[in-house]
Design a protein around this motif. Sequence first.
Motif, short mmCIF file in Angstrom:
data_model
loop_
_atom_site.label_atom_id
_atom_site.label_comp_id
_atom_site.label_asym_id
_atom_site.label_seq_id
_atom_site.Cartn_x
_atom_site.Cartn_y
_atom_site.Cartn_z
N LEU A 128 0.88 -1.48 0.08
CA LEU A 128 -0.02 0.23 -0.10
C LEU A 128 0.83 1.56 0.02
O LEU A 128 2.18 1.39 0.79
CB LEU A 128 -1.00 0.00 1.63
N THR A 129 -0.06 2.37 -0.46
CA THR A 129 1.00 3.67 -0.14
C THR A 129 0.45 4.70 0.26
O THR A 129 -1.46 4.75 -0.23
CB THR A 129 1.36 4.22 -1.30
N CYS A 130 0.15 6.23 0.67
CA CYS A 130 -0.60 7.24 0.83
C CYS A 130 -1.47 7.46 -0.51
O CYS A 130 -0.18 7.47 -1.74
CB CYS A 130 0.80 8.17 1.66
N LEU A 131 -2.16 8.68 -0.15
CA LEU A 131 -2.34 9.41 -1.12
C LEU A 131 -1.58 11.03 -1.22
O LEU A 131 -1.84 11.71 -2.03
CB LEU A 131 -3.92 9.54 -0.62
N ARG A 132 -1.01 11.15 -0.21
CA ARG A 132 -0.73 12.77 0.20
C ARG A 132 0.39 12.23 1.49
O ARG A 132 0.65 11.36 1.83
CB ARG A 132 -2.08 13.27 1.13
N PRO A 133 1.33 13.73 1.61
CA PRO A 133 2.54 13.58 1.91
C PRO A 133 2.18 13.27 3.95
O PRO A 133 1.16 13.90 4.72
CB PRO A 133 2.79 14.40 2.79
N THR A 134 2.56 12.52 4.93
CA THR A 134 2.69 12.19 5.97
C THR A 134 2.90 13.94 6.72
O THR A 134 3.68 14.79 5.95
CB THR A 134 3.58 11.39 6.65
N LEU A 135 2.09 13.63 7.79
CA LEU A 135 2.10 15.32 9.01
C LEU A 135 3.69 15.80 9.26
O LEU A 135 3.67 17.27 8.95
CB LEU A 135 0.81 15.56 10.17
N ASP A 136 4.71 14.94 8.91
CA ASP A 136 5.80 15.94 8.87
C ASP A 136 6.45 16.15 8.04
O ASP A 136 6.87 17.00 8.49
CB ASP A 136 6.91 15.01 9.93
N GLN A 137 6.16 15.52 6.81
CA GLN A 137 6.50 16.40 5.76
C GLN A 137 6.24 17.38 5.11
O GLN A 137 5.28 18.77 4.71
CB GLN A 137 6.32 15.52 4.70
N TYR A 138 4.61 17.69 5.48
CA TYR A 138 3.56 18.46 5.32
C TYR A 138 4.07 19.80 5.91
O TYR A 138 4.02 20.93 5.37
CB TYR A 138 2.07 18.05 5.83
N VAL A 139 4.38 19.40 7.37
CA VAL A 139 4.77 20.73 7.83
C VAL A 139 6.28 21.58 7.49
O VAL A 139 5.83 22.34 7.13
CB VAL A 139 4.80 20.48 9.59
N ALA A 140 6.61 20.27 7.18
CA ALA A 140 8.16 21.01 6.65
C ALA A 140 8.42 21.24 5.40
O ALA A 140 10.01 22.08 5.24
CB ALA A 140 10.06 19.64 6.67
N THR A 141 7.43 21.05 4.97
CA THR A 141 7.48 21.98 3.36
C THR A 141 6.23 22.64 3.33
O THR A 141 5.59 23.51 2.23
CB THR A 141 7.26 20.67 2.35
N HIS A 142 5.53 23.49 4.14
CA HIS A 142 4.59 24.00 4.31
C HIS A 142 5.72 25.97 4.13
O HIS A 142 6.76 26.11 5.67
CB HIS A 142 3.74 24.04 5.76
N GLU A 143 4.84 26.70 3.73
CA GLU A 143 5.50 28.21 3.29
C GLU A 143 5.28 29.08 5.04
O GLU A 143 6.26 29.93 5.36
CB GLU A 143 5.29 28.50 2.45
N GLN A 144 4.23 28.21 5.82
CA GLN A 144 4.09 29.15 6.88
C GLN A 144 4.93 28.72 7.80
O GLN A 144 4.99 29.13 8.83
CB GLN A 144 3.19 29.19 6.79
N PHE A 145 5.35 27.58 8.06
CA PHE A 145 6.55 27.00 9.15
C PHE A 145 8.19 27.27 8.87
O PHE A 145 8.51 28.13 9.63
CB PHE A 145 6.42 25.19 8.73
N TYR A 146 8.20 27.54 7.42
CA TYR A 146 9.57 27.76 7.60
C TYR A 146 10.09 29.05 7.08
O TYR A 146 11.06 29.71 7.44
CB TYR A 146 10.52 26.77 7.00
N GLY A 147 9.30 29.33 5.99
CA GLY A 147 9.45 30.34 5.63
C GLY A 147 10.84 31.19 4.98
O GLY A 147 10.90 30.14 4.75
N ASN A 148 11.47 32.54 5.58
CA ASN A 148 12.40 32.94 4.77
C ASN A 148 13.34 31.56 5.37
O ASN A 148 15.04 32.84 5.75
CB ASN A 148 12.22 34.28 4.15
N SER A 149 13.10 31.22 6.52
CA SER A 149 14.48 31.45 7.46
C SER A 149 14.45 28.94 7.77
O SER A 149 14.36 28.68 8.76
CB SER A 149 14.29 31.46 9.15
#
Length: 459
Positions: free
Chosen positions: A150-171
């Motif tokens: 099996l596999t997923c339909l979307r990223p796991t929550l850790d990867q969703y956060v890690a690539t979200h522009e509101q989390f890391y932003g410009n830093s």
Amino acid sequence: MSFVIRKPPLSRRTVLRGAIGGAAVALALPPLEAMFGEAHAGDPTGDPIFGLFYWANGVPWHAAHGADQGANSPGGDVWTPPTIGADFTPSPLLTPLAAHKVSVATGLEPKTEVPQPDNGQSDGHMRGFMVAMTGDRIRPEGFDHPSHTLTCLRPTLDQYVATHEQFYGNSPSRFRSLCLGVSEARFHDYGHWNAISFTGPDSPVAAVHSPAQLYSMLFDVPADLMALTRRVTLIDAVMADAEGLRGRLGGTDKQRLEAHLDHLREVQRRLDLSSGTCDVIPAAPGDSADLIARTDIMAGLLAAALNCGLTRVFSFMLSSPATTHVFNNLGVPNGMHQVCHDGQWEYVRSITEYQMLAFARLLDHLAAAVDPMGVSVLDRACVYGVSEYGEGYKHSTAEMPVVLAGGCGGTLVRGYHYREQGGNLCKVHVTILRALGIDTPSYGFNGGETTEHLTGILA
């Protein structure tokens, strides 16, 4: 229902940038209130951290998981706290975590739709894992229950956060995320049985299990720095050509090309940040076959990396889904997966308690890692502790175990027990994302959507 989205604080790594004689320069800033958020002026917290702690095979079963489970549960419910709300009384299995005033949510379960025909997609081993990690169901295409593929339909929550522009932003940190593991026992050596973190369908992220490998990755200066620099120069040179190539490819090849380009961009980004190092580097580690001892080593390295900003997202897979790890140090003769199906409740209880002791050691290290402002990594963190289902005897996804540790800069209430029997597991995801400052009107997919968070836990 209304909710408040907190503006993420200015990163403490923000610098003033300019140029002198054509050369780029950067000047550090002193501590500013904007770096700590309006709600915490005078109480600095720094940038938030998100972590995922995963253990295998749920918790010891009891009547709330089902009639069969209740009939074969000699000790009853030793997971759910006896009191609800603030400053709850910890249950026996949560007692190892009590010193860190963790919050817990009980009674929750997946609400995603199970496609028909089911073909085994309701199996808790897979459904519970996927909803806990992604908020979505298993991808129906390519699912095969006999081989457990099996596999997923979307990223796991850790990867969703890690690539979200509101989390890391410009830093951005040097590593967008770190994926660590402890036990190397496997039910299968492919797919989600081998990795709990996914960047997308068919894209698992392998965990680092070796303390020496982790140490080298975090703290060694790359021996091939010049070679890497030349490689990035080549990446720049070929990007334009790659863009032109995209128009000549079909849909599948476009996806493969884009994934390859994403990999090249990440190599470039990592090299750009390779000068970021820790002022205090821990001693080179040893290793151990014991889960708690290895957790101790890996957690110490992780805490140092988090404290000096090498990353702000991690996953920590203590034991992999349906683990076959043999806890012979506890007198358990067989792998945990077999022990669950044999209905050996007392063994499962002792194993679960041992895994909670390991979880506590991780939290100990995060609490002990303190920055110059006196703020610990755990103060800044939201650590999501979860397993793949409620219990392993019958694979029930009722009563999914959920732990939220850390203060997340004051956005999470510590020491709170939220209970909602039959509640939507995706409320946990909404709570986490809002605590991290990520706009989340709703979360969950294919029947799991919700706009609600865990009341009492989100400050």
